[in-house]
Design an enzyme around this catalytic site. Structure first.
Site, mmCIF file in Angstrom:
data_model
loop_
_atom_site.group_PDB
_atom_site.id
_atom_site.type_symbol
_atom_site.label_atom_id
_atom_site.label_comp_id
_atom_site.label_asym_id
_atom_site.label_seq_id
_atom_site.Cartn_x
_atom_site.Cartn_y
_atom_site.Cartn_z
ATOM 1 N N ARG A 79 53.294 -15.558 -55.845
ATOM 2 C CA ARG A 79 53.122 -14.630 -56.969
ATOM 3 C C ARG A 79 54.240 -13.596 -56.910
ATOM 4 N NH1 ARG A 79 48.186 -15.200 -59.598
ATOM 5 N NH2 ARG A 79 46.641 -16.430 -58.452
ATOM 6 N N HIS A 115 44.316 -18.433 -65.320
ATOM 7 C CA HIS A 115 43.989 -17.802 -66.599
ATOM 8 C C HIS A 115 44.555 -18.618 -67.761
ATOM 9 C CE1 HIS A 115 42.696 -14.385 -64.236
ATOM 10 N NE2 HIS A 115 42.410 -13.696 -65.316
ATOM 11 N N ARG A 168 50.089 -12.258 -68.381
ATOM 12 C CA ARG A 168 50.040 -12.580 -66.954
ATOM 13 C C ARG A 168 51.406 -12.372 -66.283
ATOM 14 N NH1 ARG A 168 45.527 -12.011 -64.905
ATOM 15 N NH2 ARG A 168 45.852 -13.551 -63.261
ATOM 16 N N HIS A 174 52.150 -13.629 -62.193
ATOM 17 C CA HIS A 174 52.631 -15.013 -62.345
ATOM 18 C C HIS A 174 54.088 -15.030 -62.768
ATOM 19 C CE1 HIS A 174 48.990 -17.328 -61.742
ATOM 20 N NE2 HIS A 174 48.331 -16.570 -62.588
#
Length: 355
Positions: A79, A115, A168, A174
């Site tokens: 991440r 997500h 995101r 991300h």
């Protein structure tokens, strides 16, 4: 891969610098893409309107999130908020500064985005379900209306997916390629269930077998790699180390927490659909009444919001998983059986009084 990550960091920096005015909207869209909304918002609405679509939605969400977990374990995706702190590609330790938010510190691996995958699969189910009603229209004007509806709904679909993906990336949880992969993986899972009608007639035994298979496979995969000295929970220490605020770390975002939550939801759906309460209420004469469905939707949504006030203790990890499973199972059971049965009983009592 480092080049892909470094280019992703540049995009994140650009978004955080030039889209600051849209911060509240982007944070909201990140919440819209939260897979937990499937069980608390989308499913209660659709199940009372169309039980076939509601059932498919849970299956797609659970199987999709399970594949997401397996892919995360295989791909070992970093991440952004911790990668920039550990990579060696920036000279003189001049790592970029990425802003973090309360929803940034996800603890699982980053690829593919859960997500984005959850949002695309559930919205794909909803759009295709809505279009299935218009595709049956035969006259010329109706065909034109269907085409317009098709264009409108798919435009909405892609606007939502792009917004979730940007959100995101904006919060530095991300990289861009991870959300793109998540969107298309979600579409593939949803499309696969368009051709799997057997889930509509699945018995409780089939639900239990599916749950056991998903759990045993995931646990077996985890333990097998652990024997090879590969820690699939490698991302959790990184999240704890580099999260700007320790209070933003939530056990609910760990890989096994998502697995337990989804298995609970699938078990609750199977228990509800195969219960006597469901057969009595949702298969009875009241099930065709608009008033019955509206009352069920309103009561389901209101009841599920109360579950948000139920806080599961996190001091013992195994206890958290057990209680999380029970809470997740209770939600679809409430929507499928408990609420419709109560509404059915209330309507039947009212009809007797009027007679």
């Amino acid at each position: 891969m480092d080049l892909l990550h470094s280019n992703g960091v540049l995009i994140i920096q650009h978004l955080q610098r030039d889209y600051r005015a849209y911060q509240d909207f982007l944070n909201f869209m990140s919440h819209v893409g939260d897979p937990r909304n499937i069980f608390s918002i989308y499913f209660p609405l659709w199940f009372q309107l169309n039980q076939v679509v509601g059932t498919k939605m849970i299956w797609v969400a659970v199987i999709g999130d399970w594949f997401n977990l397996i892919f995360k374990w295989i791909l070992f995706g970093h991440r952004p908020y911790w990668w920039v702190q550990e990579t060696m590609i920036y000279p003189n330790q001049s790592s970029p500064c990425l802003e973090q938010f309360p929803i940034t510190c996800e603890t699982g691996p980053g690829s593919p985005s859960g997500h984005a995958m959850g949002s695309s699969c559930v919205w794909y189910v909803m759009v295709t379900a809505a279009l299935s009603y218009t595709v049956r229209w035969k006259d010329k004007s109706a065909v034109t209306l269907h085409r317009l509806t098709w264009s409108f709904l798919w435009s909405i679909f892609w606007i939502i997916q792009i917004s979730v993906c940007i959100s995101r990336v904006f919060i530095a949880t991300h990289f861009p390629h991870q959300v793109v992969l998540g969107v298309f993986a979600g579409i593939l899972v949803a499309e696969a269930f368009e051709h799997t009608p057997a889930i509509q007639t699945a018995s409780l035994r089939m639900y239990i077998k599916t749950n056991l298979f998903l759990f045993i496979f995931a646990l077996g995969f985890y333990l097998s790699l652990k024997l090879l000295d590969i820690d699939l929970l490698w991302s959790v220490p990184k999240a704890k180390k580099w999260c700007a605020n320790p209070d933003w770390i939530n056990i609910d975002t760990t890989p096994f927490a998502g697995l337990v939550r989804n298995l609970g939801a699938l078990f609750g759906l199977g228990l509800g659909i195969n219960s006597e309460m469901f057969i009595t209420s949702c298969k009875g004469k009241n099930s065709c009444k608009i008033s019955f469905r509206i009352l069920c939707i309103a009561a389901s949504l209101a009841t599920l919001q109360l579950y948000n006030f139920v806080k599961i203790p996190t001091h013992t990890e195994y206890l958290f998983y057990i209680l999380s499973f029970c809470k997740s199972a209770a939600m679809p059971l409430t929507v499928v059986a408990l609420v419709p049965y109560c509404v059915h009983s209330l309507m039947r009592t009212t009809e007797k009084k009027l007679n």
